[in-house]
Design a protein around this motif. Structure first.
Motif, PDB file in Angstrom:
ATOM      1  N   THR A   1      44.000  51.264  54.341  1.00  0.00           N
ATOM      2  CA  THR A   1      42.695  51.146  53.676  1.00  0.00           C
ATOM      3  C   THR A   1      42.766  50.211  52.484  1.00  0.00           C
ATOM      4  O   THR A   1      41.907  49.345  52.287  1.00  0.00           O
ATOM      5  N   VAL A   2      43.777  50.365  51.662  1.00  0.00           N
ATOM      6  CA  VAL A   2      43.888  49.517  50.471  1.00  0.00           C
ATOM      7  C   VAL A   2      44.194  48.079  50.853  1.00  0.00           C
ATOM      8  O   VAL A   2      43.732  47.145  50.190  1.00  0.00           O
ATOM      9  N   ASN A   3      44.981  47.870  51.903  1.00  0.00           N
ATOM     10  CA  ASN A   3      45.270  46.503  52.344  1.00  0.00           C
ATOM     11  C   ASN A   3      43.997  45.809  52.828  1.00  0.00           C
ATOM     12  O   ASN A   3      43.780  44.631  52.533  1.00  0.00           O
ATOM     13  N   ALA A   4      43.172  46.548  53.556  1.00  0.00           N
ATOM     14  CA  ALA A   4      41.942  45.951  54.077  1.00  0.00           C
ATOM     15  C   ALA A   4      40.978  45.605  52.960  1.00  0.00           C
ATOM     16  O   ALA A   4      40.362  44.527  52.931  1.00  0.00           O
ATOM     17  N   ALA A   5      40.808  46.523  52.002  1.00  0.00           N
ATOM     18  CA  ALA A   5      39.898  46.254  50.878  1.00  0.00           C
ATOM     19  C   ALA A   5      40.396  45.087  50.040  1.00  0.00           C
ATOM     20  O   ALA A   5      39.618  44.227  49.581  1.00  0.00           O
ATOM     21  N   SER A   6      41.679  45.026  49.845  1.00  0.00           N
ATOM     22  CA  SER A   6      42.256  43.947  49.022  1.00  0.00           C
ATOM     23  C   SER A   6      42.079  42.597  49.702  1.00  0.00           C
ATOM     24  O   SER A   6      41.840  41.571  49.023  1.00  0.00           O
ATOM     25  N   LYS A   7      42.201  42.572  51.053  1.00  0.00           N
ATOM     26  CA  LYS A   7      42.060  41.311  51.770  1.00  0.00           C
ATOM     27  C   LYS A   7      40.664  40.741  51.617  1.00  0.00           C
ATOM     28  O   LYS A   7      40.493  39.536  51.409  1.00  0.00           O
ATOM     29  N   GLU A   8      39.640  41.563  51.667  1.00  0.00           N
ATOM     30  CA  GLU A   8      38.262  41.085  51.526  1.00  0.00           C
ATOM     31  C   GLU A   8      38.018  40.519  50.124  1.00  0.00           C
ATOM     32  O   GLU A   8      37.391  39.469  49.983  1.00  0.00           O
ATOM     33  N   VAL A   9      38.482  41.235  49.149  1.00  0.00           N
ATOM     34  CA  VAL A   9      38.281  40.764  47.766  1.00  0.00           C
ATOM     35  C   VAL A   9      39.031  39.453  47.535  1.00  0.00           C
ATOM     36  O   VAL A   9      38.519  38.528  46.888  1.00  0.00           O
ATOM     37  N   MET A  10      40.259  39.360  48.054  1.00  0.00           N
ATOM     38  CA  MET A  10      41.059  38.143  47.861  1.00  0.00           C
ATOM     39  C   MET A  10      40.372  36.935  48.487  1.00  0.00           C
ATOM     40  O   MET A  10      40.257  35.877  47.853  1.00  0.00           O
ATOM     41  N   ARG A  11      39.935  37.047  49.714  1.00  0.00           N
ATOM     42  CA  ARG A  11      39.319  35.917  50.404  1.00  0.00           C
ATOM     43  C   ARG A  11      37.986  35.537  49.769  1.00  0.00           C
ATOM     44  O   ARG A  11      37.654  34.353  49.694  1.00  0.00           O
ATOM     45  N   ALA A  12      37.210  36.510  49.310  1.00  0.00           N
ATOM     46  CA  ALA A  12      35.939  36.196  48.640  1.00  0.00           C
ATOM     47  C   ALA A  12      36.174  35.421  47.345  1.00  0.00           C
ATOM     48  O   ALA A  12      35.436  34.492  47.008  1.00  0.00           O
ATOM     49  N   THR A  13      37.226  35.798  46.658  1.00  0.00           N
ATOM     50  CA  THR A  13      37.528  35.093  45.402  1.00  0.00           C
ATOM     51  C   THR A  13      37.953  33.659  45.694  1.00  0.00           C
ATOM     52  O   THR A  13      37.554  32.726  44.972  1.00  0.00           O
ATOM     53  N   GLN A  14      38.756  33.478  46.730  1.00  0.00           N
ATOM     54  CA  GLN A  14      39.175  32.120  47.071  1.00  0.00           C
ATOM     55  C   GLN A  14      37.966  31.250  47.425  1.00  0.00           C
ATOM     56  O   GLN A  14      37.951  30.054  47.119  1.00  0.00           O
ATOM     57  N   ASP A  15      36.974  31.851  48.050  1.00  0.00           N
ATOM     58  CA  ASP A  15      35.779  31.088  48.403  1.00  0.00           C
ATOM     59  C   ASP A  15      34.964  30.689  47.170  1.00  0.00           C
ATOM     60  O   ASP A  15      34.272  29.662  47.177  1.00  0.00           O
ATOM     61  N   GLU A  16      35.054  31.522  46.149  1.00  0.00           N
ATOM     62  CA  GLU A  16      34.306  31.210  44.918  1.00  0.00           C
ATOM     63  C   GLU A  16      34.927  30.067  44.110  1.00  0.00           C
ATOM     64  O   GLU A  16      34.250  29.423  43.330  1.00  0.00           O
TER      65      GLU A  16
END
Length: 706
Positions: free
Chosen positions: A593-608
């Motif tokens: 669960t924590v790996n999945a949540a972290s992956k979404e936040v990481m990729r969204a930040t890279q897009d910003e």
């Protein structure tokens, strides 16, 4: 020719002999009776020689020439060079008649002769002055007799003397002018010389001499200042001693000399006037005193002029000293100043990242700031995420270079024993035995990838020399230094639920860890093989995708699923790093669960993340100031691109690049660096001089203040 001679203007009257010098009333009946003439009381007038009444001359016996003159006198009007002082001394000649021809003191031929050719000394004693009625018929009438100075008490001494000295006090006999004329063949004689010669040449008479009066007069003249003595002598008796002396009495009382001491008495030196010290004088007044010039009166103008004369040289000297000091003292170090905007803000609204529904999270870009966060940032159990601080403390004490294995660590019995705790659910490296050797690199890999608790405790003992408690203290001290306010460590592995922290605090630690390349080379591995050959998987499933760098997972029943992660993204020429943390994920399986949540936040930040050109090539961004008033603009040598996201404000800074700025340089010389951001995300662009930086001139040095 019967008239008495007239005095020339401004000159002394013609001098006469005793007839003229003696007061007229001394020729009265008292003289005829044989009484000695008396001087006026207190008068300085000398007494005439006493003459008996039977010695009174007849009219034919009147002296034919002035007896006081050492030579026949001419009319004063004919001698304009004779002043009154000379006439006085001539009139004061004692004796009334020159010495006789047979006198020892008188040289032959020196005595002047009367008009009849006979010497005046043949006439015997000097006759007393005769009154006018006693003169023979045909003689010039005598001048009106003057009053006795004794009868005039109000007449002072000087007046009495000059009355006595008045030539022609009794009119000379008729025809006396012709008789007083010198012989035709007589050589001209200086009157003063003749007077002195006559005074020095009169011999003193001897006792018993028949010519008592004449002898006494001659004796008085020898070696005595007779003109002065005659003025002060007291009345003399009819019979004078054979020899008499005179006492010098000055005309002025303040010049009276002290009497000579008796013979044989010690000579006392007269008291000398001692020079009194002069009071201190101002320089100009002293100069005036020395030059006998009085100081000019003090005026405002003179005061100003004097001050100008005094202070102008001092001011000039001070200016010279100031100029020399200004010229030789060290020049100030040139400084750089940013003239462009010190900050740049990206367009758009602040981003909103896809956070999970529970726990807490925090996301930041290294060197740029916080991207976004969620949940309450409070202290919660973090599990094995605590091993991130264990690795950081070890690397701070024993740094490891990129690609290096580092020193060997001997596995002790405790580490072997704790390795068997995997049976109780702990994460351990159960392949190690007592006496085995692990490199620092392998020990860190066992700590960060399989999350071995026994190796965490082994590193703590190795770092401190055997004390896990001391190592824990180091962990807490480091947390305090990093500003981790919600963090407290109680063990090096994080197994204890009392080891707590917050997502924000863990991101602060993560931004320090991503700067250690040797550690990032380990955490970004998806798996690791230990020295025994066993392979262990990385529980951070974000790696090796999307530029993820791993860092550390942690999960326990109380703590839930926790993950400290990092990634990077190339934006233009900038390798931008991002660090995030998500804590308190309890949805099973918690680690997934924590790996999945972290992956979404990481990729969204890279897009910003985006890049923007905030400074173009050649744009003036600052200036260099040499500290003496000279300023030269600085320009960017290339475009400056900053990495950020919408709504982010980045700061710009102009630095010297750790190099000293020169005092002079040509245009185009690189002087400093324009930086944007911090850490590995920092963008640096060189700046150069737009024009020449000239060396400071003498005028610049002279006028500088700082």
């Amino acid at each position: 020719m019967g008239d008495a001679p007239k005095s020339a203007p401004d000159s002394a009257e013609p001098e006469a002999g005793p007839t003229a010098s003696a007061p007229a009333d001394e020729t009265d009946a008292a003289q005829a009776a044989g009484d000695a003439p008396k001087s006026a009381p207190g008068s300085a007038e000398p007494e005439a020689d006493p003459v008996r009444s039977d010695a009174a001359p007849t009219a034919d016996a009147v002296p034919k020439s002035a007896p006081n003159s050492a030579e026949p006198e001419a009319d004063p009007a004919d001698e304009p060079g004779v002043d009154q002082k000379t006439a006085v001394f001539t009139a004061l000649k004692p004796g009334g008649a020159a010495p006789s021809a047979g006198s020892e003191a008188a040289p032959k031929g020196d005595a002047p002769k009367s008009a009849t050719g006979a010497s005046e000394s043949d006439a015997g004693p000097a006759p007393a002055p005769v009154r006018a009625e006693a003169l023979p018929t045909g003689s010039a009438p005598a001048a009106e007799p003057e009053a006795d100075p004794a009868d005039e008490p109000d007449v002072d001494r000087k007046t009495a003397v000059f009355k006595a000295l008045k030539p022609g006090g009794a009119d000379a006999p008729a025809g006396s002018e012709a008789k007083a004329a010198p012989e035709a063949d007589a050589a001209p004689v200086d009157r003063k010389t003749a007077v002195l010669k006559a005074l020095d040449s009169r011999p003193a008479s001897k006792p018993g001499s028949g010519d008592g009066a004449a002898g006494s007069e001659a004796g008085a003249a020898a070696g005595v200042d007779q003109p002065t003595a005659m003025l002060k002598l007291p009345p003399q008796p009819a019979e004078l001693p054979a020899e008499r002396t005179s006492k010098f009495v000055p005309l002025r009382a303040d010049e009276v000399r002290a009497p000579a001491p008796p013979a044989g008495s010690p000579v006392v030196e007269a008291e000398r006037t001692r020079q009194q010290p002069m009071p201190p004088l101002p320089p100009l007044d002293l100069l005036a005193e020395l030059t006998n010039k009085p100081a000019p009166p003090e005026t405002p103008t003179r005061t100003v002029v004097r001050r100008v004369k005094i202070w102008t040289p001092l001011l000039v000297l001070a200016l010279i000293i100031f100029a020399v000091v200004q010229a030789v003292r060290p020049l100030p170090t040139p400084s750089l100043k940013l003239t462009a905007n010190s900050a740049y803000t990206f367009e758009g609204d602040k981003p909103a990242l896809p956070w999970p529904g529970e726990g807490q999270g925090f996301m930041a870009a290294t060197g740029l700031g916080t991207v976004d966060s969620f949940g309450e940032q409070k202290a919660v159990p973090i599990g094995s995420v605590a091993k991130a601080m264990t690795a950081y403390v070890v690397l701070q004490d024993k740094p490891l270079k990129k690609g290096s294995q580092g020193p060997s660590i001997t596995v002790d019995a405790k580490a072997e024993e704790d390795g068997g705790l995997d049976a109780q659910g702990e994460s351990t490296l159960n392949t190690v035995k007592e006496g085995d050797k692990l490199t620092q690199h392998d020990a860190l890999a066992a700590l960060m990838i399989p999350s071995a608790n026994n190796i965490a405790r082994l590193l703590a003992r190795w770092d401190t020399g055997g004390s896990e408690e001391e190592f824990v203290k180091k962990m807490n001290d480091t947390a305090e230094e990093l500003g981790m306010k919600n963090t407290k460590y109680t063990d090096p592995s994080g197994l204890d639920a009392t080891t707590v922290s917050s997502a924000e605090d863990q991101v602060k630690l993560g931004q320090e860890l991503v700067e250690i390349e040797a550690l990032m080379d380990i955490t970004k591995l998806p798996e690791w093989t230990d020295p025994s050959g066993k392979t262990w998987r990385n529980y951070n499933t974000l790696v090796p995708y999307d530029g993820a760098l791993g860092i550390k997972t942690g999960s326990t029943t109380k703590a839930g699923g926790n993950l400290l992660f990092a990634a990077h993204k190339m934006v233009g020429d900038t390798d931008q790093l991002i660090v995030g943390a998500i804590l308190g994920q309890h949805q099973a399986p918690i680690i997934d669960t924590v790996n999945a949540a972290s992956k979404e936040v990481m990729r969204a930040t890279q897009d910003e993340l985006d890049g923007a050109t905030i400074v173009k090539k050649g744009q003036v961004v600052g200036e260099v100031d040499n500290g003496l008033g000279t300023k030269v603009p600085l320009v960017a040598v290339e475009d400056v691109k900053a990495v950020g996201w919408s709504g982010l404000t980045v700061k710009l800074e102009l630095t010297d690049g750790a190099k000293s700025v020169p005092q002079s340089a040509a245009a185009g010389t690189h002087i400093g660096t324009l930086t944007v951001g911090e850490g590995k995300s920092q963008v640096e662009v060189a700046v150069a001089l737009q024009g020449d930086l000239a060396e400071a001139s003498f005028l610049d040095k002279l006028t500088r203040v700082g």
